[in-house]
Motif scaffolding. Structure first.
Motif, mmCIF file in Angstrom:
data_model
loop_
_atom_site.group_PDB
_atom_site.id
_atom_site.type_symbol
_atom_site.label_atom_id
_atom_site.label_comp_id
_atom_site.label_asym_id
_atom_site.label_seq_id
_atom_site.Cartn_x
_atom_site.Cartn_y
_atom_site.Cartn_z
ATOM 1 N N UNK A 270 44.944 25.810 34.397
ATOM 2 C CA UNK A 270 45.487 27.745 34.150
ATOM 3 C C UNK A 270 44.247 28.211 34.118
ATOM 4 N N UNK A 271 44.083 29.157 34.745
ATOM 5 C CA UNK A 271 42.594 30.031 34.902
ATOM 6 C C UNK A 271 43.148 31.274 33.314
ATOM 7 N N UNK A 272 42.183 31.917 32.149
ATOM 8 C CA UNK A 272 41.926 32.470 31.067
ATOM 9 C C UNK A 272 42.408 33.989 31.720
ATOM 10 N N UNK A 273 43.434 34.251 32.169
ATOM 11 C CA UNK A 273 43.535 35.505 32.120
ATOM 12 C C UNK A 273 44.467 36.356 31.736
ATOM 13 N N UNK A 274 44.071 37.545 31.004
ATOM 14 C CA UNK A 274 44.622 38.314 30.013
ATOM 15 C C UNK A 274 44.855 39.834 30.716
ATOM 16 N N UNK A 275 45.633 40.477 29.799
ATOM 17 C CA UNK A 275 45.968 41.834 30.733
ATOM 18 C C UNK A 275 44.080 42.616 30.322
ATOM 19 N N UNK A 276 43.348 41.995 29.037
ATOM 20 C CA UNK A 276 41.799 43.140 29.011
ATOM 21 C C UNK A 276 41.380 41.967 29.527
ATOM 22 N N UNK A 277 41.296 40.880 29.642
ATOM 23 C CA UNK A 277 40.504 39.650 30.933
ATOM 24 C C UNK A 277 41.361 39.603 32.533
ATOM 25 N N UNK A 278 41.791 40.319 32.911
ATOM 26 C CA UNK A 278 42.281 40.465 34.046
ATOM 27 C C UNK A 278 41.243 38.766 35.444
ATOM 28 N N UNK A 279 41.599 38.272 36.148
ATOM 29 C CA UNK A 279 41.459 36.887 37.179
ATOM 30 C C UNK A 279 41.150 38.433 38.925
ATOM 31 N N UNK A 280 41.686 38.927 38.584
ATOM 32 C CA UNK A 280 40.952 39.419 40.109
ATOM 33 C C UNK A 280 41.501 38.544 41.392
ATOM 34 N N UNK A 281 40.913 39.567 42.415
ATOM 35 C CA UNK A 281 41.434 38.069 43.251
ATOM 36 C C UNK A 281 40.397 37.064 43.296
ATOM 37 N N UNK A 282 39.145 37.836 42.676
ATOM 38 C CA UNK A 282 38.244 36.216 42.247
ATOM 39 C C UNK A 282 38.145 34.941 41.435
ATOM 40 N N UNK A 283 39.420 35.662 40.286
ATOM 41 C CA UNK A 283 39.597 35.001 39.434
ATOM 42 C C UNK A 283 40.868 33.701 39.875
ATOM 43 N N UNK A 284 41.565 34.047 40.627
ATOM 44 C CA UNK A 284 42.362 33.443 41.363
ATOM 45 C C UNK A 284 41.751 31.952 42.352
ATOM 46 N N UNK A 285 40.669 32.271 42.729
ATOM 47 C CA UNK A 285 40.050 30.988 43.693
ATOM 48 C C UNK A 285 39.499 30.140 42.632
#
Length: 371
Positions: free
Chosen positions: A283-298
């Motif tokens: 699981x990627x550590x995405x939050x409202x203040x630290x969003x994944x965006x397109x980059x993070x999903x990869x």
């Protein structure tokens, strides 16, 4: 105080992850992988030679790597013409880079590194020395930005501003140089660069006390080791993954078990993390203040790609069940009726996105390659 990482025998002592899952038939995984690649290719824009030209350029580099990994694993040549077309177009000078330099030399060292690794895979598949030449050219370009004037070495990330010594640029360079050595008979040049790169990264402070890699260094304009500190920024999964690939290549180059032991320490930290692997699912550590965006999903697919590489190098294949559990969870939960996958593998499909799809394809290929 910053300490160099110490080797341990964790690769040899840690038992396999226990699960009650049945093992899918290879034909079912193959069908699922082919379907996911075909869905991925709906993003492909032939005139530009890119998967979704509206998103970051490096994304097409990792999409290319994924289909080349599939090609190498299965022996299929279904996507080789597409790969050659992509490379032929993308090696041209880039309009957005001030000097218009081609052959994948970009304005960040990590973007260049992603493409260079894909070129090495293309060289392995075709034997065409042009691809090896371009990868070597890219390595030389990246090395210009290994700067000893701050933090006693290491690559900077942003070329225009000559700033930020981060993890991803440095672990990509580790994997690139070690891979070049392993593909060039009699080489010592790239091996020495790779060994130097690991020595610097290993003592840089980016590997924290939990054996996880933070995003980079504070990077003041100093060579004082007391102020070149881990910035405690995000522990992105791809940073944990690419270093595994580099360490596996160094083990292949040297036969030193210590590199695999260190890789296992990092991999075990991810697998055992309540944040990065809740319930055993990456699981990627995405939050409202630290969003994944397109980059993070990869990022998760990049981790799984390199975890599979480490797993293959271990006699006990200790990460097989972790990989398989993630694939079955993703297939059961995050897939829609058109073989697109969401970004959170344990949740229902949450929208079509290039990064999510590349990540899913990489996980499926990792599973396809399991014994």
């Amino acid at each position: 105080m910053k300490l160099a990482r110490l080797f341990s025998p964790s690769c040899l002592l840690f038992s396999n992850l226990a699960t009650s899952l049945s093992v899918p038939q290879p034909s079912a995984i193959l069908d699922a992988t082919q379907a996911a690649i075909n869905a991925l290719n709906t993003f492909y824009d032939k005139p530009t030679g890119r998967w979704d030209p509206t998103v970051n350029w490096w994304y097409s580099g990792i999409a290319l790597q994924a289909i080349l990994d599939y090609t190498q694993l299965t022996g299929s040549r279904d996507y080789l013409a597409q790969a050659q077309h992509t490379i032929d177009i993308q090696r041209a000078p880039l309009a957005w880079w001030p000097d218009g330099m081609g052959d994948f030399r970009a304005d960040s060292t990590d973007d260049t590194g992603w493409w260079a690794l894909a070129l090495l895979r293309m060289y392995e598949l075709t034997g065409n020395s042009t691809y090896l030449y371009i990868a070597k050219e890219d390595e030389a370009y990246i090395y210009q930005y290994w700067l000893p004037d701050t933090c006693k070495g290491g690559l900077i990330w942003s070329i225009p501003s000559l700033s930020y010594k981060n993890a991803i640029s440095n672990v990509l360079y580790l994997e690139l140089t070690a891979s070049l050595h392993n593909l060039i008979p009699g080489d010592t040049f790239y091996l020495n660069r790779s060994l130097s790169q690991w020595q610097w990264f290993n003592s840089s402070g980016m590997i924290n006390s939990q054996w996880l890699i933070n995003d980079g260094l504070l990077d003041p304009q100093s060579n004082d080791s007391s102020v070149c500190l881990n910035n405690n920024a995000s522990v992105w999964t791809y940073n944990q993954g690419v270093v595994l690939g580099g360490l596996v290549e160094l083990h292949k180059a040297t036969g030193d078990q210590g590199y695999l032991d260190t890789a296992c320490k990092i991999a075990d930290a991810v697998v055992g993390s309540l944040t990065l692997s809740p319930g055993g699912i990456l699981t990627e550590t995405c939050t409202d203040s630290n969003p994944c965006g397109t980059n993070g999903w990869s990022f998760k697919g990049i981790f799984m790609n390199r975890l599979a590489k480490l797993n293959k190098a271990l006699p006990d294949r200790r990460y097989s069940e972790y990989i398989r559990t993630n694939e079955q969870t993703m297939y059961s939960n995050a897939r829609n009726g058109s073989d697109f996958y969401g970004g959170v593998w344990q949740n229902p499909f949450d929208g079509r996105d290039l990064g999510k799809q590349v990540s899913a394809v990489s996980l499926l290929i990792a599973t396809l390659g399991l014994p």
